[in-house]
Write a protein that holds these residues in place. Structure first.
Motif, PDB file in Angstrom:
ATOM      1  N   ILE A 218       0.840  -1.206   0.000  1.00 53.19           N
ATOM      2  CA  ILE A 218       0.000   0.000   0.000  1.00 53.19           C
ATOM      3  C   ILE A 218       0.871   1.252   0.000  1.00 53.19           C
ATOM      4  O   ILE A 218       1.929   1.284   0.634  1.00 53.19           O
ATOM      5  CB  ILE A 218      -0.956  -0.015   1.215  1.00 53.19           C
ATOM      6  CG1 ILE A 218      -2.057   1.023   1.048  1.00 53.19           C
ATOM      7  CG2 ILE A 218      -0.198   0.162   2.518  1.00 53.19           C
ATOM      8  CD1 ILE A 218      -3.176   0.901   2.088  1.00 53.19           C
ATOM      9  N   SER A 219       0.435   2.258  -0.729  1.00 53.29           N
ATOM     10  CA  SER A 219       1.169   3.518  -0.738  1.00 53.29           C
ATOM     11  C   SER A 219       0.408   4.568   0.072  1.00 53.29           C
ATOM     12  O   SER A 219      -0.732   4.354   0.466  1.00 53.29           O
ATOM     13  CB  SER A 219       1.404   3.992  -2.172  1.00 53.29           C
ATOM     14  OG  SER A 219       0.190   4.114  -2.856  1.00 53.29           O
ATOM     15  N   GLY A 220       1.077   5.692   0.293  1.00 56.31           N
ATOM     16  CA  GLY A 220       0.582   6.664   1.252  1.00 56.31           C
ATOM     17  C   GLY A 220      -0.775   7.264   0.936  1.00 56.31           C
ATOM     18  O   GLY A 220      -1.482   7.704   1.844  1.00 56.31           O
ATOM     19  N   ASN A 221      -1.131   7.311  -0.339  1.00 55.06           N
ATOM     20  CA  ASN A 221      -2.404   7.940  -0.702  1.00 55.06           C
ATOM     21  C   ASN A 221      -3.500   6.926  -1.025  1.00 55.06           C
ATOM     22  O   ASN A 221      -4.502   7.267  -1.651  1.00 55.06           O
ATOM     23  CB  ASN A 221      -2.191   8.880  -1.894  1.00 55.06           C
ATOM     24  CG  ASN A 221      -1.679   8.132  -3.115  1.00 55.06           C
ATOM     25  OD1 ASN A 221      -1.306   6.976  -3.029  1.00 55.06           O
ATOM     26  ND2 ASN A 221      -1.681   8.796  -4.254  1.00 55.06           N
TER      27      ASN A 221
ATOM     28  N   ILE B  25     -17.200   0.082   5.316  1.00 56.52           N
ATOM     29  CA  ILE B  25     -16.383   1.078   6.001  1.00 56.52           C
ATOM     30  C   ILE B  25     -15.138   1.347   5.170  1.00 56.52           C
ATOM     31  O   ILE B  25     -14.781   0.535   4.307  1.00 56.52           O
ATOM     32  CB  ILE B  25     -16.015   0.567   7.421  1.00 56.52           C
ATOM     33  CG1 ILE B  25     -15.592   1.709   8.344  1.00 56.52           C
ATOM     34  CG2 ILE B  25     -14.965  -0.537   7.356  1.00 56.52           C
ATOM     35  CD1 ILE B  25     -15.558   1.292   9.826  1.00 56.52           C
ATOM     36  N   HIS B  26     -14.497   2.488   5.395  1.00 56.49           N
ATOM     37  CA  HIS B  26     -13.203   2.727   4.768  1.00 56.49           C
ATOM     38  C   HIS B  26     -12.345   3.596   5.674  1.00 56.49           C
ATOM     39  O   HIS B  26     -12.869   4.256   6.595  1.00 56.49           O
ATOM     40  CB  HIS B  26     -13.344   3.356   3.380  1.00 56.49           C
ATOM     41  CG  HIS B  26     -13.694   4.821   3.375  1.00 56.49           C
ATOM     42  ND1 HIS B  26     -14.987   5.275   3.545  1.00 56.49           N
ATOM     43  CD2 HIS B  26     -12.915   5.919   3.205  1.00 56.49           C
ATOM     44  CE1 HIS B  26     -14.993   6.597   3.476  1.00 56.49           C
ATOM     45  NE2 HIS B  26     -13.771   7.026   3.278  1.00 56.49           N
ATOM     46  N   GLY B  27     -11.028   3.573   5.433  1.00 52.91           N
ATOM     47  CA  GLY B  27     -10.116   4.382   6.236  1.00 52.91           C
ATOM     48  C   GLY B  27      -8.803   4.597   5.520  1.00 52.91           C
ATOM     49  O   GLY B  27      -8.470   3.884   4.566  1.00 52.91           O
ATOM     50  N   LEU B  28      -8.036   5.568   6.008  1.00 54.16           N
ATOM     51  CA  LEU B  28      -6.729   5.870   5.438  1.00 54.16           C
ATOM     52  C   LEU B  28      -5.619   5.401   6.378  1.00 54.16           C
ATOM     53  O   LEU B  28      -4.788   4.592   5.997  1.00 54.16           O
ATOM     54  CB  LEU B  28      -6.598   7.364   5.181  1.00 54.16           C
ATOM     55  CG  LEU B  28      -5.297   7.823   4.536  1.00 54.16           C
ATOM     56  CD1 LEU B  28      -5.128   7.211   3.148  1.00 54.16           C
ATOM     57  CD2 LEU B  28      -5.257   9.351   4.444  1.00 54.16           C
ATOM     58  N   LYS B  29      -5.602   5.905   7.594  1.00 55.36           N
ATOM     59  CA  LYS B  29      -4.599   5.433   8.543  1.00 55.36           C
ATOM     60  C   LYS B  29      -5.128   5.338   9.975  1.00 55.36           C
ATOM     61  O   LYS B  29      -4.617   4.561  10.766  1.00 55.36           O
ATOM     62  CB  LYS B  29      -3.349   6.301   8.517  1.00 55.36           C
ATOM     63  CG  LYS B  29      -3.590   7.786   8.603  1.00 55.36           C
ATOM     64  CD  LYS B  29      -2.279   8.528   8.378  1.00 55.36           C
ATOM     65  CE  LYS B  29      -2.512  10.029   8.293  1.00 55.36           C
ATOM     66  NZ  LYS B  29      -1.272  10.766   8.011  1.00 55.36           N
TER      67      LYS B  29
END
Lengths: 113, 116
Positions: free
Chosen positions: A27-30, A48-52
Motif C-alpha cells: 500500500i502507498s501513502g495515498n 467502512i473505509h479508512g486511510l490510517k
C-alpha cells in the motif's frame, strides 16, 4: 492500486466478534482501505473505509496497523445475516474522480449458531 | 433498498437477440458503473461514467455498449452475445470522491443474464 490478500474462508459463532484480516503490504501513502460485503446473489454493500486512523460506524470497526501494511475488519456481534463474502479493497482516491473498485476473491464468512 | 434499481432482474436471450439492461439511481449521484460477475469469479468492472462521460472501458467487447443519457440513468445494450457472457450484471452509483464524504458505491440488485 495495491494488491490485497485475504483468507479464503472463516467461521464465526453467532454473537461473537468476527475479525477479518487483510494484508496490503504494498500500500502507498495515498491509498485508502475499503471494505464491502456481498450476501449471496445480491449487489455488494459498503461497510467502512479508512486511510490510517481506526474507524468505527454502526456496522463495523476498521483497525489499520501503524505501518498500514494490514488491517482488520471487526463485526462486534456477528449474526446469521452477516454471512457473506467480505472484500478488502485498496485504492487511490482523488478529488473529483469516480471510484474504480478492483474486487478480489474476498473472504467467505460463515456465521453459525 | 439501496436507491439503485435495475431492470429486468432476469433475462434469457439467444445469441442473435438485441436487449438492453437498465439502471436507475435516485441518490443524486454523478458517477455510475457497470460490473460483471461470472460464476466463481470476482466482480469485474466494465464501464465507468463520470458526469455522464465514459471514463473507463476495461477492454470490454463491442457487443456490450453502454449509454448514460443523464446522471440518473445507465443502460447496457447487448447484441450478438455468447453463452460465456451469461453472468450477473451489476450497476452501481456514487458521488465523485471528496475527502469529506468519500465515494461509497451503492449497488443495484443486478440482472441475471442467461445467453442460450
Amino acid at each position: 492500486d495495491a494488491k490485497t490478500t485475504q483468507p479464503t474462508s472463516m467461521d464465526c459463532a453467532e454473537g461473537r466478534a468476527a475479525n477479518l484480516p487483510c494484508n496490503h503490504s504494498t500500500i502507498s501513502g495515498n491509498e485508502y482501505v475499503y471494505w464491502y460485503r456481498q450476501i449471496h446473489s445480491q449487489g455488494p454493500q459498503y461497510i467502512i473505509h479508512g486511510l490510517k486512523n481506526n474507524e468505527t460506524n454502526e456496522m463495523a470497526s476498521l483497525i489499520i496497523t501503524e505501518d498500514r501494511k494490514s488491517s482488520t475488519l471487526i463485526l462486534p456481534h456477528a449474526t446469521l445475516r452477516d454471512t457473506a463474502v467480505y472484500y478488502c479493497i485498496v485504492r487511490v482516491a482523488m478529488a473529483g474522480t469516480a471510484s474504480k473498485l478492483t474486487f478480489g476473491t474476498g473472504t467467505r464468512l460463515q456465521v453459525t449458531l | 433498498e439501496t436507491g439503485v434499481t435495475q431492470t429486468p432482474r432476469h433475462l434469457v436471450m439467444g445469441m442473435t437477440n438485441k436487449k438492453s439492461l437498465k439502471c436507475e439511481q435516485h441518490l443524486g449521484h454523478n458517477a455510475m458503473y457497470w460490473y460483471k460477475q461470472s460464476a466463481k469469479k470476482p466482480l469485474e468492472l466494465m464501464f465507468v461514467y463520470s458526469l455522464e462521460e465514459r471514463v473507463e472501458n476495461n477492454s470490454v467487447p463491442s457487443r456490450f455498449s453502454p449509454e448514460c443519457p443523464n446522471s440518473s440513468h445507465l443502460f447496457l445494450h447487448l447484441h450478438t452475445l455468447q453463452p460465456e457472457d451469461s453472468a450477473l450484471y451489476l450497476c452501481a452509483s456514487s458521488r465523485l470522491w471528496t475527502s469529506g464524504a468519500g465515494d461509497t458505491q451503492y449497488f443495484g440488485p443486478g440482472t441475471r443474464l442467461t445467453v442460450l
